[in-house]
Motif scaffolding. Structure first.
Motif, PDB file in Angstrom:
ATOM      1  N   THR A  72      11.485 -14.871  22.632  1.00 20.74           N
ATOM      2  CA  THR A  72      10.797 -15.461  23.785  1.00 20.74           C
ATOM      3  C   THR A  72      10.793 -14.570  25.016  1.00 20.74           C
ATOM      4  OG1 THR A  72      12.854 -16.588  24.418  1.00 20.74           O
ATOM      5  CG2 THR A  72      11.311 -17.811  23.026  1.00 20.74           C
ATOM      6  N   GLN A 110      17.612 -27.406  18.745  1.00 26.30           N
ATOM      7  CA  GLN A 110      17.336 -26.551  19.901  1.00 26.30           C
ATOM      8  C   GLN A 110      18.594 -25.871  20.405  1.00 26.30           C
ATOM      9  OE1 GLN A 110      14.259 -25.831  21.051  1.00 26.30           O
ATOM     10  NE2 GLN A 110      15.313 -24.337  22.332  1.00 26.30           N
ATOM     11  N   ALA A 111      19.722 -26.554  20.340  1.00 25.11           N
ATOM     12  CA  ALA A 111      20.983 -25.946  20.772  1.00 25.11           C
ATOM     13  C   ALA A 111      21.309 -24.734  19.925  1.00 25.11           C
ATOM     14  CB  ALA A 111      22.108 -26.981  20.699  1.00 25.11           C
ATOM     15  N   ASN A 114      18.908 -21.793  20.796  1.00 26.49           N
ATOM     16  CA  ASN A 114      19.242 -21.111  22.048  1.00 26.49           C
ATOM     17  C   ASN A 114      20.393 -20.130  21.869  1.00 26.49           C
ATOM     18  OD1 ASN A 114      17.264 -22.589  23.358  1.00 26.49           O
ATOM     19  ND2 ASN A 114      18.686 -24.182  24.046  1.00 26.49           N
ATOM     20  N   GLN A 115      21.438 -20.556  21.177  1.00 28.90           N
ATOM     21  CA  GLN A 115      22.578 -19.660  20.972  1.00 28.90           C
ATOM     22  C   GLN A 115      22.243 -18.538  20.001  1.00 28.90           C
ATOM     23  OE1 GLN A 115      26.543 -21.217  20.680  1.00 28.90           O
ATOM     24  NE2 GLN A 115      25.917 -23.286  21.305  1.00 28.90           N
ATOM     25  N   ASN A 117      19.330 -17.176  19.581  1.00 27.09           N
ATOM     26  CA  ASN A 117      18.472 -16.226  20.291  1.00 27.09           C
ATOM     27  C   ASN A 117      19.321 -15.192  21.030  1.00 27.09           C
ATOM     28  OD1 ASN A 117      15.646 -15.594  21.527  1.00 27.09           O
ATOM     29  ND2 ASN A 117      16.987 -15.812  23.297  1.00 27.09           N
ATOM     30  N   ARG A 118      20.398 -15.649  21.681  1.00 25.81           N
ATOM     31  CA  ARG A 118      21.277 -14.732  22.403  1.00 25.81           C
ATOM     32  C   ARG A 118      21.976 -13.764  21.461  1.00 25.81           C
ATOM     33  NH1 ARG A 118      26.450 -15.262  22.784  1.00 25.81           N
ATOM     34  NH2 ARG A 118      26.354 -17.473  22.171  1.00 25.81           N
TER      35      ARG A 118
END
Length: 298
Positions: A72, A110-111, A114-115, A117-118
């Motif tokens: 993203t 989604q949680a 998000n992690q 992705n990092r």
């Protein structure tokens, strides 16, 4: 009447209570049953199941399908030769252990995205720092993606708090320079193409002038040769005509003189409006005055 109403109300309450104890787990989901905020049971098989009514027990669902996480952000990364590049990537992953996932990651997909992705971005940054731009665009790109996948799996599986997920695949979809460098490259490419185009146009114009000059030269040569041949033929014709006239007129001098007089008359009186004032006793009208100079009939 009051008794019937009481019975109906009791049946409705009973049905509502019964419906709150039933739930259906879809084949695409995990069903997680909570008892007072703690995970009581994880249901992995699809079908109809029972639980205690709220607030004693509640149920939530997690997707068990293969999920896709796309990059993203467009933050540039540095390569081994300190070139700033932007990459687009995606990850295919799924939840495998709902209990571990909820405890260590979060309550929904989604949680985890998000992690993840990092973690994936950090892994890409570390691997790209070791490689050149040529490596990113060559066959070594496959090795890069394999190393990133390995590092991500170590992050989500290792340690005291595993994520309860599995990473199936990691792929790079695009590698590009940052916008400023890309713009500069495009400008250089455009300038080079313009230079080549101008060179080709100049060469074509020179060739065109050369061809036109050669065509003009050939035209002048052709016209000169044609004029020379025409004059030669005309001279030869005039000479032959003069010879024939001389030969014909030499046979009868009086007839020749008479024939030339007729030609002179035709040339002189060729229009009705012509007016000629001459002396009738002149030599020009000798053939009009009588038969004195006419050829004798034979």
């Amino acid at each position: 009447m009051n008794r019937i109403g009481f019975i109906a109300s009791s049946l409705l309450v009973l049905l509502a209570l019964l419906s709150s104890t039933l739930f259906v787990v879809d084949q695409r989901q995990f069903g997680v049953v909570y008892a007072l905020g703690q995970i009581k049971e994880v249901i992995t098989e699809p079908g109809l199941n029972f639980k205690l009514p709220p607030p004693f027990q509640n149920v939530t669902y997690l997707d068990k399908r293969l999920l896709t996480l796309d990059s993203t952000d467009a933050e540039p990364m540095l390569t081994a030769e300190k070139q700033r590049v932007v990459i687009d990537w995606y990850v295919r992953w799924r939840v495998t252990e709902p209990s571990e996932y909820i405890r260590n990651v979060g309550l929904d997909e989604q949680a985890g995205a998000n992690q993840l992705n990092r973690v994936v971005r950090n892994a890409f940054q570390e691997e790209i720092n070791r490689r050149t731009v040529r490596d990113l665009l060559s066959t070594k790109r496959e090795a890069l993606m394999a190393d990133v996948k390995r590092e991500v799996l170590e992050a989500v599986r290792g340690g005291a708090k595993p994520w309860g997920v599995d990473v199936v695949d990691v792929r790079i979809t695009r590698v590009d320079y940052v916008e400023s460098i890309t713009e500069s490259v495009y400008r250089r490419m455009e300038a080079e193409r313009k230079r080549v185009a101008n060179e080709l146009r100049s060469t074509g114009a020179a060739e065109g002038e050369k061809i036109r000059a050669d065509a003009d030269r050939q035209r002048e040569v052709t016209i000169a040769n044609a004029y020379r041949d025409a004059q030669k033929i005309k001279g030869e014709g005039d000479a032959e005509a003069s010879r024939l006239y001389a030969d014909a007129f030499g046979r009868d001098a009086q007839f020749a003189q008479f024939y030339r007089s007729l030609d002179a008359y035709k040339a002189t009186f060729n229009k009705k409006s012509d007016v000629v004032v001459v002396d009738s006793s002149s030599e020009f009208f000798k053939n009009l005055r009588g038969n004195t100079g006419a050829p004798s009939g034979k």
